[in-house]
Design a protein around this motif. Structure first.
Motif, PDB file in Angstrom:
ATOM      1  N   LEU A  46     -25.097  -7.712  11.687  1.00 42.88           N
ATOM      2  CA  LEU A  46     -24.927  -7.968  10.718  1.00 42.88           C
ATOM      3  C   LEU A  46     -25.197 -10.041  10.376  1.00 42.88           C
ATOM      4  CD1 LEU A  46     -21.525  -6.977   9.153  1.00 42.88           C
ATOM      5  CD2 LEU A  46     -23.615  -5.834   9.230  1.00 42.88           C
ATOM      6  N   GLN A  47     -25.335 -10.157   9.448  1.00 38.46           N
ATOM      7  CA  GLN A  47     -26.679 -11.707   9.666  1.00 38.46           C
ATOM      8  C   GLN A  47     -25.357 -12.301   9.454  1.00 38.46           C
ATOM      9  OE1 GLN A  47     -29.142 -12.185   9.672  1.00 38.46           O
ATOM     10  NE2 GLN A  47     -29.509 -10.155   9.556  1.00 38.46           N
ATOM     11  N   SER A  48     -23.210 -12.586   9.327  1.00 43.41           N
ATOM     12  CA  SER A  48     -23.128 -13.255   9.421  1.00 43.41           C
ATOM     13  C   SER A  48     -22.058 -13.598  10.379  1.00 43.41           C
ATOM     14  CB  SER A  48     -21.807 -12.784   7.855  1.00 43.41           C
ATOM     15  OG  SER A  48     -20.655 -12.223   8.650  1.00 43.41           O
ATOM     16  N   LEU A  49     -21.497 -14.560  10.684  1.00 44.29           N
ATOM     17  CA  LEU A  49     -20.643 -15.142  12.244  1.00 44.29           C
ATOM     18  C   LEU A  49     -19.495 -14.475  11.911  1.00 44.29           C
ATOM     19  CD1 LEU A  49     -19.963 -16.199  14.471  1.00 44.29           C
ATOM     20  CD2 LEU A  49     -19.488 -18.449  13.632  1.00 44.29           C
ATOM     21  N   THR A  50     -18.926 -13.905  10.592  1.00 42.74           N
ATOM     22  CA  THR A  50     -17.283 -13.939  10.403  1.00 42.74           C
ATOM     23  C   THR A  50     -17.478 -12.234  10.783  1.00 42.74           C
ATOM     24  OG1 THR A  50     -16.995 -15.158   8.837  1.00 42.74           O
ATOM     25  CG2 THR A  50     -15.363 -13.278   9.043  1.00 42.74           C
ATOM     26  N   ALA A 107     -26.612  -5.153  23.443  1.00 42.60           N
ATOM     27  CA  ALA A 107     -27.778  -6.102  23.312  1.00 42.60           C
ATOM     28  C   ALA A 107     -27.775  -6.495  22.022  1.00 42.60           C
ATOM     29  CB  ALA A 107     -29.302  -4.934  23.465  1.00 42.60           C
ATOM     30  N   ALA A 108     -27.809  -5.504  20.654  1.00 42.60           N
ATOM     31  CA  ALA A 108     -28.382  -5.850  19.578  1.00 42.60           C
ATOM     32  C   ALA A 108     -26.538  -6.957  19.187  1.00 42.60           C
ATOM     33  CB  ALA A 108     -27.558  -4.527  18.793  1.00 42.60           C
ATOM     34  N   ALA A 109     -25.664  -7.093  19.666  1.00 40.56           N
ATOM     35  CA  ALA A 109     -24.702  -8.024  19.461  1.00 40.56           C
ATOM     36  C   ALA A 109     -25.282  -9.115  20.009  1.00 40.56           C
ATOM     37  CB  ALA A 109     -22.491  -7.495  20.408  1.00 40.56           C
ATOM     38  N   LEU A 110     -25.617  -8.850  21.288  1.00 38.61           N
ATOM     39  CA  LEU A 110     -26.390 -10.436  22.094  1.00 38.61           C
ATOM     40  C   LEU A 110     -26.998 -10.775  20.943  1.00 38.61           C
ATOM     41  CD1 LEU A 110     -26.819  -9.288  26.018  1.00 38.61           C
ATOM     42  CD2 LEU A 110     -24.546 -10.910  24.359  1.00 38.61           C
ATOM     43  N   ARG A 111     -28.500 -10.136  20.065  1.00 41.84           N
ATOM     44  CA  ARG A 111     -29.047 -10.748  19.117  1.00 41.84           C
ATOM     45  C   ARG A 111     -28.377 -11.040  17.802  1.00 41.84           C
ATOM     46  NH1 ARG A 111     -32.224  -6.123  22.030  1.00 41.84           N
ATOM     47  NH2 ARG A 111     -33.829  -7.024  22.426  1.00 41.84           N
ATOM     48  N   ALA A 112     -27.768 -11.308  18.090  1.00 39.83           N
ATOM     49  CA  ALA A 112     -26.997 -11.532  16.495  1.00 39.83           C
ATOM     50  C   ALA A 112     -26.097 -12.035  16.681  1.00 39.83           C
ATOM     51  CB  ALA A 112     -25.830 -10.042  15.478  1.00 39.83           C
ATOM     52  N   ALA A 113     -25.292 -12.416  18.230  1.00 39.44           N
ATOM     53  CA  ALA A 113     -24.551 -13.983  18.202  1.00 39.44           C
ATOM     54  C   ALA A 113     -25.628 -14.797  18.511  1.00 39.44           C
ATOM     55  CB  ALA A 113     -24.060 -13.121  19.711  1.00 39.44           C
ATOM     56  N   ARG A 114     -26.948 -14.885  18.577  1.00 40.17           N
ATOM     57  CA  ARG A 114     -28.167 -15.804  19.105  1.00 40.17           C
ATOM     58  C   ARG A 114     -28.531 -15.863  17.352  1.00 40.17           C
ATOM     59  NH1 ARG A 114     -30.139 -19.537  19.703  1.00 40.17           N
ATOM     60  NH2 ARG A 114     -32.197 -19.942  20.483  1.00 40.17           N
ATOM     61  N   ARG A 115     -28.366 -15.100  16.749  1.00 40.83           N
ATOM     62  CA  ARG A 115     -29.280 -15.228  15.552  1.00 40.83           C
ATOM     63  C   ARG A 115     -27.813 -15.955  13.909  1.00 40.83           C
ATOM     64  NH1 ARG A 115     -30.333  -9.847  14.817  1.00 40.83           N
ATOM     65  NH2 ARG A 115     -28.262  -9.107  14.235  1.00 40.83           N
ATOM     66  N   VAL A 116     -27.440 -15.980  14.591  1.00 37.27           N
ATOM     67  CA  VAL A 116     -25.647 -16.977  13.970  1.00 37.27           C
ATOM     68  C   VAL A 116     -25.939 -17.677  14.459  1.00 37.27           C
ATOM     69  CG1 VAL A 116     -25.537 -14.430  11.753  1.00 37.27           C
ATOM     70  CG2 VAL A 116     -23.840 -15.016  15.049  1.00 37.27           C
ATOM     71  N   ASN A 117     -26.359 -18.460  16.133  1.00 36.52           N
ATOM     72  CA  ASN A 117     -25.800 -19.343  16.595  1.00 36.52           C
ATOM     73  C   ASN A 117     -24.395 -19.895  16.932  1.00 36.52           C
ATOM     74  OD1 ASN A 117     -27.127 -21.401  17.763  1.00 36.52           O
ATOM     75  ND2 ASN A 117     -26.834 -23.067  16.251  1.00 36.52           N
ATOM     76  N   TYR A 160     -23.243 -19.387  20.693  1.00 34.23           N
ATOM     77  CA  TYR A 160     -23.032 -18.554  21.891  1.00 34.23           C
ATOM     78  C   TYR A 160     -21.997 -18.547  22.465  1.00 34.23           C
ATOM     79  CZ  TYR A 160     -24.455 -20.199  26.980  1.00 34.23           C
ATOM     80  OH  TYR A 160     -24.025 -19.814  28.935  1.00 34.23           O
ATOM     81  N   PRO A 161     -20.557 -19.206  22.531  1.00 33.20           N
ATOM     82  CA  PRO A 161     -19.191 -18.336  22.208  1.00 33.20           C
ATOM     83  C   PRO A 161     -18.750 -16.783  23.047  1.00 33.20           C
ATOM     84  CG  PRO A 161     -19.108 -20.914  21.325  1.00 33.20           C
ATOM     85  CD  PRO A 161     -20.188 -20.348  21.599  1.00 33.20           C
ATOM     86  N   THR A 162     -19.878 -16.431  21.486  1.00 36.99           N
ATOM     87  CA  THR A 162     -19.400 -15.101  20.677  1.00 36.99           C
ATOM     88  C   THR A 162     -20.937 -14.543  22.153  1.00 36.99           C
ATOM     89  OG1 THR A 162     -18.555 -15.428  18.836  1.00 36.99           O
ATOM     90  CG2 THR A 162     -19.639 -13.684  19.206  1.00 36.99           C
ATOM     91  N   ALA A 163     -21.448 -14.595  22.556  1.00 32.15           N
ATOM     92  CA  ALA A 163     -22.405 -13.486  23.542  1.00 32.15           C
ATOM     93  C   ALA A 163     -21.662 -14.105  24.233  1.00 32.15           C
ATOM     94  CB  ALA A 163     -23.917 -14.927  23.230  1.00 32.15           C
ATOM     95  N   CYS A 164     -21.532 -15.865  24.923  1.00 29.14           N
ATOM     96  CA  CYS A 164     -20.914 -15.536  26.213  1.00 29.14           C
ATOM     97  C   CYS A 164     -19.117 -14.530  26.541  1.00 29.14           C
ATOM     98  CB  CYS A 164     -20.091 -16.977  26.536  1.00 29.14           C
ATOM     99  SG  CYS A 164     -21.395 -17.719  27.125  1.00 29.14           S
ATOM    100  N   ARG A 165     -18.683 -14.128  25.630  1.00 27.77           N
ATOM    101  CA  ARG A 165     -17.118 -13.404  25.172  1.00 27.77           C
ATOM    102  C   ARG A 165     -17.774 -11.550  25.289  1.00 27.77           C
ATOM    103  NH1 ARG A 165     -11.946 -15.195  23.379  1.00 27.77           N
ATOM    104  NH2 ARG A 165     -11.345 -13.738  24.737  1.00 27.77           N
ATOM    105  N   ILE A 166     -18.947 -11.606  24.828  1.00 26.91           N
ATOM    106  CA  ILE A 166     -19.269 -10.213  24.557  1.00 26.91           C
ATOM    107  C   ILE A 166     -18.837  -9.585  26.592  1.00 26.91           C
ATOM    108  CG2 ILE A 166     -21.422  -8.224  24.677  1.00 26.91           C
ATOM    109  CD1 ILE A 166     -21.852  -9.807  21.868  1.00 26.91           C
ATOM    110  N   PHE A 167     -19.189 -10.448  27.288  1.00 21.16           N
ATOM    111  CA  PHE A 167     -19.278  -9.687  28.389  1.00 21.16           C
ATOM    112  C   PHE A 167     -18.059 -10.136  29.019  1.00 21.16           C
ATOM    113  CE2 PHE A 167     -23.963 -11.201  27.901  1.00 21.16           C
ATOM    114  CZ  PHE A 167     -24.641  -9.875  28.185  1.00 21.16           C
TER     115      PHE A 167
END
Length: 111
Positions: free
Chosen positions: A24-28, A50-60, A62-69
């Motif tokens: 999705l395109q929104s952070l929420t 991978a889709a989640a990491l790209r979405a986190a990058r798209r909405v800028n 970074y903390p969410t991208a780290c927390r995915i792992f």
């Protein structure tokens, strides 16, 4: 990946664990779907991660991208499975510049 992983199968092509739901395109929306994704008693597939990491990058976000792992680490059965995910997703992590908690805080033990 090991055959012992239990992936969620999409129902009608769209579930909270599907790439479309995560992307999705929104952070929420991203955070809500990741919460749903990790609430199931399943390990998300690498394509969903991978889709989640790209979405986190798209909405800028970074903390969410780290927390995915961290979420993956909590869901897998053992350290070996976690390392398989890290190996599979390493090129994407490097491309997006996502660090692991273990890299940011090296003294923190597994779980």
């Amino acid at each position: 990946m090991s055959s012992s992983f239990r992936y969620a199968a999409p129902c009608n092509g769209f579930t909270p664990l599907s790439e479309e739901a995560i992307g999705l395109q929104s952070l929420t929306g991203l955070q809500r779907n990741l919460n749903n994704c990790f609430a199931y008693d399943l390990v998300p597939s690498p394509s969903v991660i991978a889709a989640a990491l790209r979405a986190a990058r798209r909405v800028n976000d970074y903390p969410t991208a780290c927390r995915i792992f961290e979420g993956i680490q909590a869901k897998v059965e053992n350290q070996h499975q976690y390392e398989e995910y890290l190996h599979d997703l390493k090129p994407l992590r490097e491309e997006l510049g996502v660090d692991l908690k273990e890299e940011l805080y090296p003294t923190t033990p597994f779980r």
